[in-house]
Design a protein around this motif. Structure first.
Motif, PDB file in Angstrom:
ATOM      1  N   HIS A 151       0.965  -0.986  -0.012  1.00  0.00           N
ATOM      2  CA  HIS A 151      -0.152   0.042   0.080  1.00  0.00           C
ATOM      3  C   HIS A 151       0.758   1.362  -0.019  1.00  0.00           C
ATOM      4  CE1 HIS A 151      -3.007   3.041   1.259  1.00  0.00           C
ATOM      5  NE2 HIS A 151      -3.700   2.219   0.902  1.00  0.00           N
ATOM      6  N   PRO A 152       0.517   2.327  -0.787  1.00  0.00           N
ATOM      7  CA  PRO A 152       1.437   3.312  -0.951  1.00  0.00           C
ATOM      8  C   PRO A 152       1.716   4.020   0.430  1.00  0.00           C
ATOM      9  CG  PRO A 152      -0.141   3.377  -2.627  1.00  0.00           C
ATOM     10  CD  PRO A 152      -0.513   2.301  -1.842  1.00  0.00           C
ATOM     11  N   ASP A 153       0.792   3.933   1.253  1.00  0.00           N
ATOM     12  CA  ASP A 153       0.784   4.701   2.721  1.00  0.00           C
ATOM     13  C   ASP A 153       1.694   4.152   3.581  1.00  0.00           C
ATOM     14  OD1 ASP A 153      -0.687   6.767   1.513  1.00  0.00           O
ATOM     15  OD2 ASP A 153      -2.727   5.814   2.374  1.00  0.00           O
ATOM     16  N   THR A 154       1.844   2.568   3.264  1.00  0.00           N
ATOM     17  CA  THR A 154       2.631   1.971   4.341  1.00  0.00           C
ATOM     18  C   THR A 154       3.887   1.368   4.001  1.00  0.00           C
ATOM     19  OG1 THR A 154       1.411   0.161   3.681  1.00  0.00           O
ATOM     20  CG2 THR A 154       0.260   1.339   5.673  1.00  0.00           C
ATOM     21  N   THR A 155       4.419   1.707   2.551  1.00  0.00           N
ATOM     22  CA  THR A 155       5.410   0.809   2.239  1.00  0.00           C
ATOM     23  C   THR A 155       6.658   1.946   2.232  1.00  0.00           C
ATOM     24  OG1 THR A 155       6.135  -0.533   0.512  1.00  0.00           O
ATOM     25  CG2 THR A 155       4.974   1.360  -0.211  1.00  0.00           C
ATOM     26  N   THR A 156       7.869   1.408   2.042  1.00  0.00           N
ATOM     27  CA  THR A 156       8.921   2.078   2.135  1.00  0.00           C
ATOM     28  C   THR A 156       9.517   2.253   0.547  1.00  0.00           C
ATOM     29  OG1 THR A 156      10.540   0.157   2.378  1.00  0.00           O
ATOM     30  CG2 THR A 156       9.796   1.364   4.414  1.00  0.00           C
ATOM     31  N   ILE A 203       6.720   5.866  -4.379  1.00  0.00           N
ATOM     32  CA  ILE A 203       5.396   5.963  -4.558  1.00  0.00           C
ATOM     33  C   ILE A 203       4.784   5.276  -6.056  1.00  0.00           C
ATOM     34  CG2 ILE A 203       3.476   7.685  -4.885  1.00  0.00           C
ATOM     35  CD1 ILE A 203       4.284   7.271  -1.957  1.00  0.00           C
ATOM     36  N   ALA A 204       5.628   5.783  -6.953  1.00  0.00           N
ATOM     37  CA  ALA A 204       5.172   5.104  -8.339  1.00  0.00           C
ATOM     38  C   ALA A 204       5.428   3.550  -8.363  1.00  0.00           C
ATOM     39  CB  ALA A 204       6.345   5.840  -9.422  1.00  0.00           C
TER      40      ALA A 204
END
Length: 136
Positions: free
Chosen positions: A36-41, A44-45
């Motif tokens: 998920h873009p909000d929880t990963t390192t 973003i792309a």
């Protein structure tokens, strides 16, 4: 939808083609948390692209009708293309044109017997003709 160069939906979710709905849900939950873009390192792309792939795969595989359609497309994409008329003619041309292949030993023997039979019949006809003409 189905391509040979990109992974299929089963590979994206990391499940077997025969996985149950519950197994697909568990794999989706785990992967969606991870990417998920909000929880990963991840950037973003990259995270958005991966998350979009996971969502698309889950949406198709969780619906029985969409999954059946996808499996049908996946199966058809693995079939070789149908041969063209020219390819079919090339496959069978050796059997249609005897000049394209040598005669087998059995065919040569059959021709020899046929020739000997023909010559024998001719000699028999000539002998019978001479015997009947000289005896009358």
């Amino acid at each position: 939808m189905v391509g040979t160069s990109k992974p299929n939906y089963y590979e994206i979710l990391g499940v077997s083609r025969f996985a149950s709905g519950e197994t697909i849900r568990r794999a989706y939950r785990e992967l969606s948390k991870r990417y998920h873009p909000d929880t990963t390192t991840l950037p973003i792309a990259v995270a958005q692209e991966k998350f979009h792939q996971i969502n698309t795969a889950y949406t198709v595989l969780i619906s029985p009708q969409q999954r059946a359609d996808y499996d049908q497309q996946l199966w058809q994409s693995t079939l070789p293309p149908a041969p063209t008329l020219q390819q079919i003619q090339q496959m069978y041309s050796a059997y249609l044109d005897p000049t394209e292949r040598p005669l087998s030993p059995g065919e040569l023997f059959a021709l020899l017997l046929l020739g000997l039979t023909f010559v024998g019949c001719l000699l028999l006809v000539v002998a019978l003709g001479l015997a009947r003409s000289g005896g009358v």
